[in-house]
Structure formats: C-alpha cells, structure tokens
Design an enzyme around this catalytic site. Structure first.
Site, PDB file in Angstrom:
ATOM      1  N   LYS A  29      31.803  36.664  18.565  1.00 15.69           N
ATOM      2  CA  LYS A  29      32.600  35.541  18.109  1.00 15.69           C
ATOM      3  C   LYS A  29      31.709  34.283  19.644  1.00 15.69           C
ATOM      4  CE  LYS A  29      37.033  35.469  18.297  1.00 15.69           C
ATOM      5  NZ  LYS A  29      37.274  34.631  17.332  1.00 15.69           N
ATOM      6  N   ARG A  98      40.398  35.112  23.729  1.00 14.88           N
ATOM      7  CA  ARG A  98      40.204  35.746  22.459  1.00 14.88           C
ATOM      8  C   ARG A  98      39.850  37.007  22.525  1.00 14.88           C
ATOM      9  NH1 ARG A  98      41.387  33.398  17.636  1.00 14.88           N
ATOM     10  NH2 ARG A  98      42.057  30.677  17.652  1.00 14.88           N
ATOM     11  N   GLY A 107      41.928  41.287  13.741  1.00 14.63           N
ATOM     12  CA  GLY A 107      42.911  41.318  14.785  1.00 14.63           C
ATOM     13  C   GLY A 107      43.017  42.964  15.273  1.00 14.63           C
ATOM     14  N   MET A 109      42.821  43.335  18.210  1.00 13.76           N
ATOM     15  CA  MET A 109      42.898  43.302  19.550  1.00 13.76           C
ATOM     16  C   MET A 109      43.538  41.909  19.717  1.00 13.76           C
ATOM     17  SD  MET A 109      38.688  44.075  21.388  1.00 13.76           S
ATOM     18  CE  MET A 109      37.724  43.633  19.971  1.00 13.76           C
ATOM     19  N   ARG A 343      31.053  33.620  11.316  1.00 12.89           N
ATOM     20  CA  ARG A 343      30.773  35.706  11.405  1.00 12.89           C
ATOM     21  C   ARG A 343      30.143  35.473   9.774  1.00 12.89           C
ATOM     22  NH1 ARG A 343      36.061  37.955  12.712  1.00 12.89           N
ATOM     23  NH2 ARG A 343      37.440  37.741  11.237  1.00 12.89           N
ATOM     24  N   HIS A 459      45.827  39.326   7.283  1.00  4.62           N
ATOM     25  CA  HIS A 459      45.499  39.977   7.699  1.00  4.62           C
ATOM     26  C   HIS A 459      45.307  41.628   6.731  1.00  4.62           C
ATOM     27  CE1 HIS A 459      46.254  44.368   9.757  1.00  4.62           C
ATOM     28  NE2 HIS A 459      45.185  43.837  10.526  1.00  4.62           N
ATOM     29  N   ARG A 565      26.500  75.109  -7.687  1.00  2.00           N
ATOM     30  CA  ARG A 565      27.307  76.220  -6.862  1.00  2.00           C
ATOM     31  C   ARG A 565      27.666  77.685  -8.356  1.00  2.00           C
ATOM     32  NH1 ARG A 565      28.948  71.965  -4.779  1.00  2.00           N
ATOM     33  NH2 ARG A 565      29.013  71.619  -2.619  1.00  2.00           N
ATOM     34  N   ARG A 621      22.141  77.839  -7.517  1.00  2.00           N
ATOM     35  CA  ARG A 621      22.766  78.629  -6.113  1.00  2.00           C
ATOM     36  C   ARG A 621      22.890  80.070  -7.058  1.00  2.00           C
ATOM     37  NH1 ARG A 621      26.052  77.290  -1.505  1.00  2.00           N
ATOM     38  NH2 ARG A 621      28.219  78.006  -2.673  1.00  2.00           N
ATOM     39  N   GLU A 748      20.799  78.703   5.957  1.00  2.00           N
ATOM     40  CA  GLU A 748      22.418  78.159   6.437  1.00  2.00           C
ATOM     41  C   GLU A 748      22.641  78.929   7.632  1.00  2.00           C
ATOM     42  OE1 GLU A 748      24.976  78.446   3.187  1.00  2.00           O
ATOM     43  OE2 GLU A 748      23.171  80.082   1.908  1.00  2.00           O
ATOM     44  N   SER A 767      16.184  74.950   0.867  1.00  2.00           N
ATOM     45  CA  SER A 767      17.429  74.074   0.592  1.00  2.00           C
ATOM     46  C   SER A 767      18.206  73.850   1.790  1.00  2.00           C
ATOM     47  CB  SER A 767      17.811  73.920  -0.668  1.00  2.00           C
ATOM     48  OG  SER A 767      18.805  73.558  -0.511  1.00  2.00           O
ATOM     49  N   GLY A 769      21.583  74.466   3.568  1.00  2.86           N
ATOM     50  CA  GLY A 769      23.072  73.878   3.492  1.00  2.86           C
ATOM     51  C   GLY A 769      23.458  74.104   4.973  1.00  2.86           C
ATOM     52  N   THR A 770      23.615  72.799   5.386  1.00  5.94           N
ATOM     53  CA  THR A 770      23.696  71.837   6.492  1.00  5.94           C
ATOM     54  C   THR A 770      25.340  72.575   6.895  1.00  5.94           C
ATOM     55  OG1 THR A 770      23.866  70.025   5.213  1.00  5.94           O
ATOM     56  CG2 THR A 770      22.182  70.433   6.601  1.00  5.94           C
ATOM     57  N   ASN A 771      26.337  72.237   5.562  1.00  3.50           N
ATOM     58  CA  ASN A 771      27.279  72.615   5.836  1.00  3.50           C
ATOM     59  C   ASN A 771      27.322  74.175   6.731  1.00  3.50           C
ATOM     60  OD1 ASN A 771      27.947  71.401   4.464  1.00  3.50           O
ATOM     61  ND2 ASN A 771      28.409  71.734   2.470  1.00  3.50           N
ATOM     62  N   ASP A 772      26.892  75.720   6.128  1.00  5.31           N
ATOM     63  CA  ASP A 772      27.274  75.888   6.514  1.00  5.31           C
ATOM     64  C   ASP A 772      26.297  76.610   8.012  1.00  5.31           C
ATOM     65  OD1 ASP A 772      29.001  77.953   5.531  1.00  5.31           O
ATOM     66  OD2 ASP A 772      27.400  79.089   4.025  1.00  5.31           O
ATOM     67  N   CYS A 834      20.915  70.512   0.800  1.00  4.26           N
ATOM     68  CA  CYS A 834      21.718  70.589  -0.717  1.00  4.26           C
ATOM     69  C   CYS A 834      23.531  70.341   0.488  1.00  4.26           C
ATOM     70  CB  CYS A 834      22.002  71.380  -1.674  1.00  4.26           C
ATOM     71  SG  CYS A 834      22.625  73.251  -0.731  1.00  4.26           S
ATOM     72  N   TYR A 854      14.033  66.154  -0.095  1.00  3.65           N
ATOM     73  CA  TYR A 854      15.012  65.297  -1.069  1.00  3.65           C
ATOM     74  C   TYR A 854      16.073  65.383  -0.393  1.00  3.65           C
ATOM     75  CZ  TYR A 854      16.219  70.194  -3.053  1.00  3.65           C
ATOM     76  OH  TYR A 854      16.272  71.247  -2.849  1.00  3.65           O
TER      77      TYR A 854
END
Length: 881
Positions: A29, A98, A107, A109, A343, A459, A565, A621, A748, A767, A769-772, A834, A854
C-alpha cells in the site's frame, strides 16, 4: 532501521519519499501510494511507517523510542498539504490508519477510518461541511471501528445498538437515521466502550487516538486470521506490516460523492475491460462489507461522468506504468477523484493466463516475464470441474459470479462448522449473509462459498478468488437464518446438512447435487505452457497406477511415469483378497497359488499403462506394501477370506496376528519382502516384461524401468537386480524379443544416500522417494505426524510442513550427497524424485538447483510442476535478485 535510518516516509502534493521499488520497506500500500504521488496522480497526503518498525515492535514488545515524535513531525506536513489541522475544532483533519504488508492480505489486518473525530471536532466538521448528518455518521463509524479494533469491544455488541436505534425509528438502514439519531447513537456507543474498559472514557484526544490505532494495526499482524492467511499463502511472519496514515477523503458527503474498487481488466476472465463497482454516498467499508449492493462501474459514467472519465484515464496509465493489471481503490469527494491504492490485482487462474499472454501480444512484457508471472499453484484452478448442464431456469437463486468453478457440498453456516465437518471427511459449502476475515479458515476447507450480500469486490469474492474457491456472492433472494440454521429462497428452505451445488462461473445456486464436467482450458493456456516448456530443463513425469490416470497425466503434459505403485493396483475390493491370500500363505506353494491370481491383473494393468504412455518411460516400483494396509484388521475379514479360499479362518487370523508389526512403515516391506519371498518379485517382473513385449509386438513403443524399493544396502540391490535380469532375459528369450529394460532403485533411506556410490554400481537410475526419506530423516510417521506437525508450523518450529515442501536444511544435504556420490560412481546416472514433493513449486525449484533429471507428481500437479521448472530455470538465468 532502513539504510537511511528513517522510520516514517511522507507522500503528498506530487512528491514522495518512497517509490514502488520499496515494497519490502513500505508495504504494498505505502509503495503504491508513493509511486502514484510521484506520477502526479491525485492521492490524499499522508505518511507510511515502515515494516522495520513492525519487526522492532514485536522484538521489543513496544514501539521504538522516538517514533511518536517523528509521527508528529510528519503530521504537521500532512496538515500543511491538506489545509486542515489534526484536532482543530474549526478545520479538523481526519485520517485513516491502514495496514499494508509486502504481499496483499485483503481484509486480514485492521483499518480505522475517520480518526481525529472527537466530541469537539465532530461539531467543527458539521459546521465546515454544512452537513450535520454526514459529520455524526462519520463519528459513528469511527467509534465503532476504534472500539472494536483498539479497545476490544465485540462487534456484535456494537451492531446491536445500531439495530436497536434503527428499530426504534422504523429505519430500514442506517441511511434512514437523521443527525439527531446518529448523535444519540454515538453517545450510546461511547458509553458501551466505557463500560467495556471498566469506566475509562472513550479517547477524546486525537493524538491518543492515533497512537492507539497505529499500535493496534501493528498488533493485527499477529491476529489469528492474518496468521492463518500467511500460513495458507506462505507469507513469512518476519516481513511485518507497514502502517499508512493518510488524510481522509469522503465518499459519503452526498450524491456527488462515491467510493469504489476497479480492476483494469476483468479478474475473472482476463478480458481487457475496466471491471468493478462503486457506491454513491458511501465509504470504502460499505463496498467491501457488502452491506449495500454496489453498482457496476459502467453506471458511474451516467452519475459522475467527469470522475468516471478521469478514472478510466488513470486506470490506463497505471496499467501501462506497472505493466500489469491493477486493483485500484478510489473515492470521489464532491466530484473530485482521489486514488487510495493500487496493486497488482488478484485474479482467477483463467484470467492470470489470459492477461499474461495478452500482455505479451500487446508488446508490454516478454515471454520470460509472462512465464514468471504465472502462479504455479493457481494453475490447479484451471483443472476444476464445472456444473453440467447448468440451466439457469433450474437454479433456486442467482448471484454474482465471484470465482469460477463448481462446488457440491453439504450446507454449513459457520467457519467452525466447516472446519469440523471437513475434518471428518464431509464436503461442505459455507453459506453466510456475508463473510468477514474471521471466516477465512472455514472458506479454506469449504468446497465453495455462498453469500446473500456483497459484490464482486466484497471480502468473500476477493478471498475466494485468491484461494481458487468457487464462490457466488450477492444472492439477493437468499435469506440466511443462523438461529434456525436455514437458508430460504423463494419457496425453498434448506437446512444445515442439506446438499447444495454452486456454479461460480455463472453465479447460480442449485438444490441438491448436480452433475459436474471436466473444465475447459482457456485458449491462452497452451501458449503459456509452450513458453514454459521451452524454458525448462527439468522433465516432468507423473505418479500413476492405472491406465486412466496415466492417460490423464499425459494430457496434462507428463513426459512419462516416474512412479507406478504396484500395491495400489490391489486396493480395489475385487483384488485385495488375492494380495491378502499371498501374504497369509504359509509357504511358497501357497504364495505362488495366490500369485497366479495376481499375475493377469498386474499384466493387464501394465499393458494399459504402457499403451497410455506410448513412447515415454514408465518406472514401475515392485511391491512395497506396509503390511498393515493389507492385513485383515478384524476376524470377520478373515472369515470372508476363508470362505473365498477354503482355508481355515482361525489359522488365517493367527497368521495375520503373527505378521502384524509395531512399525510397519519400517518393517517387512520393499526389497525386504523380495529378499525373503523372491517369488513375489519374480511374478511381478514377468508380468511387466510380458506386458511390454505384447504392447511392443502390437506396434507400441515401450520403455519399462523396474524400480527396487527401500534399498539400504548395496547387496540388496545387487541380488534383486540379478533376480530381475534373470526373469527378464527368460521372458525375452521365450518371446524372441529385444527390449531395453532399465533397473534402478528408490533412494528413501538415509543410509542409501550415504552409500549411494556403492548402490549406483548396480543401478541404471535413482529415484528419490522423498516421502519416506522425510520420515526416516526426521523420525516422523506420516500416519501420526498430523497430530502435532500443525503445532510445529504454528509455533514457527517449522516454516513449512516437511511432507509438503522439501526440507532443504535437513533433507537437502542428503540429496546432494547421494547425487554427487551416485554420479561420481556412474557418470550420467539418471536421477529424479517421485515423492509428492515433485508437484510442489519450491521443491521443484530445489530439484532444478540439485541438477536432477526429472520430478514426478500426481496427474493434476503436472502443469504446476512444468511451470515451476520453467520459472526455476528463468530465475537461475537471471541470477540473484
């Protein structure tokens, strides 16, 4: 402190201390007001207190020493420009206070208008304007705002006094109250504030009012709704908010006055038309709150033609200057136009894409800039379904099309209900008379939002568009009865829990659940994505377990499958029994008998996926089931398996109990299952290779990649690779076929990262396995972490949930180590990820920086990943900001 040591930046009379480049210091602002002032656009004078003051306010627990004196000096300059004095009973200067963060937070703040009105200055304002009703209405508005924001009086209590006064006078709205009514109401409001403050009077000194308001706006940076909004959009808490104090101009002095909001292009469609609304004889909060139904901006050409013509010219000038569509707030006071804010306008995904492409075709920006302007997460909006068919004649209510898409859900009337119902798996539509910032959490979890009041810049409309939520506002025929928990429209009454369908594209409301259809992408979408694809290095694959998912992902631009999977293929009721039979078998003979049932199912699925991905790589897999997902949890399930197989139910239950694990995610799964029961992986590899051979024989082009999961030791991969190669060679020999088949592994486990060079000796690809890997690095269980991770994020221990965005500090070094070691041992080793992080924009950027080949993500995240990969390449090309 800023580099100049300044804490207060002035603007007014054609000169400003700041500029658009100072958004981090002055907030959006303040920077916009400074830039417009420097451009010679009519802006009421004022000053901005920097975001650095906000940070110091929270670090020290109080405003910095000397700030009040700097504010007093700035106020004297504003008085000179405005020709009025703060607190002067004869010519009072009134100001607005403001908030304004670096990123737009509509909206979230607090704001206070008409500050400087007191028991004395209200009389002076009445004399000076010759309009007592206007003066007392302005004082009434100020008391309500100040009492709620600064003094903590409940809004409901304040509104009750207004409603009681209206009822006593038989007034339909506050506009029907005369000056005497409003004067008496002001007395009642200040008495309520006094009672709320244990006898302390409502502040009647303008300087005390100003100091209280400034501190309150700083405090609003940490109110619950602002915190929730920042968390939703990844806005850092450390940014803080600026505070802008600005001379008031009035849109509520009569019929030659107005207030409104305009967009230089339609924020729903992106069409190059001025879009917006205004209200005659109103202040800004009237438009945002939806308390009155505004008029379309085109009508202003008839009622205030000179101001309208000037507004159109300013819109064109600001869009040309900023090289982007703008969201502009304005006020007309006695025929004179004033700009209060500009803005970059929030917009739907459809509008975002069209505006970016159109600006390139108009010669305003280049293709690189257009790609960088697209928000990857908002692309998801384009994939939302729509009501089909959508006959207007069958709608039970009509409103304004505030945010496109379709929403089907059960009616709830409060934000708290929306959250509670969503947590138990219900799809809900939040129905309100009008929304306020307190409703943001409920809006976030709802499928869609319906309000009885409000316009396209209310809003509900602005926030829903920003969230990509379907929204219909201003449904005038709708009555919301909170006490009865009912929605009434015409002769239709719907209650909490009834099903409702919204069409945000056309502003229609339907009773019950309507059919929905897949979305239609805008014409400009393919153009924008082609520009993105031409600029990215990182390839984008998909995680898909069925042919339909694979085909959908390919249509979204997937360049192969990064994770199929195989255990997910058996979650269907008609298949899970075969897997259970295999796992519960006592010996190899029993397992092979069950595998014989599994084999044709797997082979058929693999063939379908290969056909859908013709010519593209497919990474499959091998079985990696945490056993608890397949083991019968109740004796009744064992009885059912026994009836189907002829086996003894009691023996099956004993076997299931023997297999049950304390921590199945770190148990007998992945390659450990293949090591102990090699016949399982033998069957799967045979199904993969036979399916590939048959598809290839039919003219298809297949690129199978077999992935061994949960490898932590190089010997595991060496043995599993030998098994896969033996089976594959046997099938190829039987078929007289020749196919390139890659064999790699899923990284993983932390140990796999540390010994990646040794594992790479037996792998054609890695590859992650970023979750595990996130689970094992943090020692967190995905199944249980949801109980406490939100608290960690709320408390600032984690800036983001590590299962949502890659933890660069903890996970990042392990990923780098594995990449460097793997490629040192095997140059050119293909590496991707993956895990679901593959569709999260900041994680995609990190993967680009790591030099991965990838990322792979769910089908609907593929366009997001494509765009994020392009932006990562462009930012790298541009260098540090």
């Amino acid at each position: 402190m800023s580099s100049e040591g300044r804490r207060v930046y002035l603007f007014g009379a054609g000169r400003a201390d700041g500029s658009a480049a100072m958004k981090a210091l002055l907030g959006g602002k303040g920077a916009g007001l400074a830039e417009m002032t420097n451009l010679g656009i009519p802006v009421p004078p004022g000053f901005t207190i920097t975001t650095e003051v906000c940070r110091e306010f929270y670090e020290k627990g109080q405003a910095p020493e000397g700030l009040q004196g700097e504010i007093a000096v700035a106020m004297r300059r504003v008085e000179e420009i405005a020709g009025a004095r703060f607190g002067d009973p004869d010519a009072p200067l009134l100001v607005s206070v403001r908030s304004g963060a670096r990123a737009s937070m509509p909206g979230m703040m607090d704001t206070i208008l008409n500050l400087g009105l007191t028991s004395r200055t209200v009389l002076g304002l009445a004399r000076r304007t010759a309009n007592p009703r206007f003066a007392w209405d302005s004082y009434r508005r100020f008391i309500e705002m100040y009492a709620e924001v600064v003094l903590g009086v409940r809004r409901h209590d304040l509104e009750e006094l207004l409603e009681a006064r209206k009822k006593a006078r038989g007034a339909a709205s506050e506009h029907d109250l005369d000056a005497d009514d409003l004067r008496q109401l002001c007395g009642e409001l200040t008495a309520l504030a006094r009672a709320n403050r244990a006898g302390a009077d409502f502040p009647d000194d303008p300087d005390a009012q100003l100091w209280g308001a400034i501190q309150a706006v700083f405090r609003s940076w940490m109110n619950p709704r602002a915190i929730a909004y920042r968390r939703m959009y990844g806005i850092p808490e450390s940014w803080g908010t600026a505070v802008t104090v600005q001379a008031m101009v009035f849109g509520n002095m009569g019929r030659d006055c107005a207030t409104g909001v305009v967009f230089t292009r339609d924020p729903n469609t992106g069409e190059r038309v001025i879009f917006g609304e205004y209200l005659v004889d109103a202040q800004g909060e009237d438009v945002v709150a939806g308390a009155r139904t505004p008029e379309p901006i085109s009508a202003m050409q008839r009622t205030l033609p000179d101001a309208h013509g000037e507004l159109v010219a300013v819109c064109e000038r600001l869009e040309r200057h900023y090289r982007d569509a703008q969201d502009i707030e304005f006020t007309v006071q006695q025929g004179r136009l004033w700009l209060l804010q500009t803005r970059a306008g929030k917009r739907t995904a459809r509008a975002m894409v069209k505006i970016a492409v159109d600006l390139v075709h108009e010669g305003t920006i280049g293709e690189d800039e257009a790609v960088l302007r697209l928000d990857p997460d908002k692309v998801d909006e384009l994939l939302h379904p729509e009501v089909d068919p959508c006959p207007e004649s069958e709608a039970i209510a009509h409103g304004l099309a505030a945010s496109p898409g379709a929403a089907v859900g059960r009616i709830v009337f409060t934000s708290e209900e929306a959250q509670a119902w969503a947590e138990r798996g219900e799809k809900v539509v939040l129905v309100r008379t009008e929304t306020s910032p307190d409703d943001v959490s409920g809006m976030r979890v709802a499928q869609g939002i319906l309000t009885a009041r409000g316009g396209l810049t209310s809003h509900a409309a602005v926030v829903a568009r920003g969230m990509g939520k379907c929204c219909v506002v201003g449904a005038g025929g709708v009555m919301v009865d909170y006490a009865r928990q009912e929605l009434r429209t015409g002769d239709v009454t719907l209650r909490r829990g009834d099903t409702l369908t919204l069409c945000g594209t056309h502003g229609l409301v339907f009773q019950g659940a309507r059919e929905v259809r897949p979305p239609r992408l805008p014409d400009e979408y393919e153009t924008a994505m082609a520009w993105a694809d031409a600029r990215r290095r990182l390839r984008v694959r998909t995680n898909a377990d069925e042919p339909d998912d694979a085909a959908r992902a390919r249509a979204f631009g997937a360049e192969g499958i990064g994770l199929c999977r195989t255990e997910h293929m058996f979650f269907k009721p008609d298949r899970v029994g075969a897997v259970r039979e295999m796992l519960l078998a006592d010996d190899e003979v029993g397992r092979r008998a069950a595998l014989a049932k599994i084999f044709p199912m797997q082979k058929g699925d693999f063939a379908g996926i290969f056909r859908a991905m013709d010519g593209l790589p497919v990474t499959i897999r091998l079985l990696d089931p945490p056993l608890h997902e397949f083991l019968p949890a109740r004796r009744e399930e064992c009885d059912e398996i026994a009836r189907e197989t002829g086996l003894d139910a009691a023996r099956l239950w004993r076997k299931a109990e023997a297999l049950r694990e304390v921590n199945p995610m770190l148990g007998h799964r992945g390659c450990r299952l293949g090591m102990t029961y090699p016949e399982i992986y033998e069957t799967q590899v045979r199904a993969i290779v036979e399916a590939a051979c048959e598809v290839a024989a039919g003219g298809g082009h297949v690129e199978p990649e077999i992935m061994i999961p949960l490898v932590g030791h190089e010997e595991e991969l060496r043995r599993m690779r030998a098994l896969c190669e033996r089976v594959a060679f046997d099938v190829l020999a039987e078929r007289g076929a020749s196919l390139p088949i890659a064999i790699g592994t899923m990284i993983e486990l932390p140990r796999a990262c540390v010994v990646a060079d040794r594992i790479a000796a037996h792998a054609d690809f890695f590859s992650f396995g970023t979750n595990d890997l996130t689970q094992t690095v943090f020692g967190l269980s995905r199944d249980d972490a949801g109980r406490f991770l939100p608290f960690y994020v709320e408390q600032g221990l984690f800036t983001q949930d590590p299962f949502v965005a890659i933890d660069r500090d903890g996970l990042g070094p392990l990923l780098r180590m594995a990449i460097e070691k793997g490629r040192a041992a095997k140059p050119g080793l293909k590496i991707g990820i993956c895990g679901e992080h593959g569709g999260e924009p900041s994680s995609v950027e990190f993967c680009h920086q790591l030099g991965l080949d990838y990322v792979s993500c769910s089908p609907f995240r593929v366009p997001i990943a494509r765009l994020a990969a392009a932006q990562a390449a462009l930012r790298e090309k541009r260098g540090p900001a």
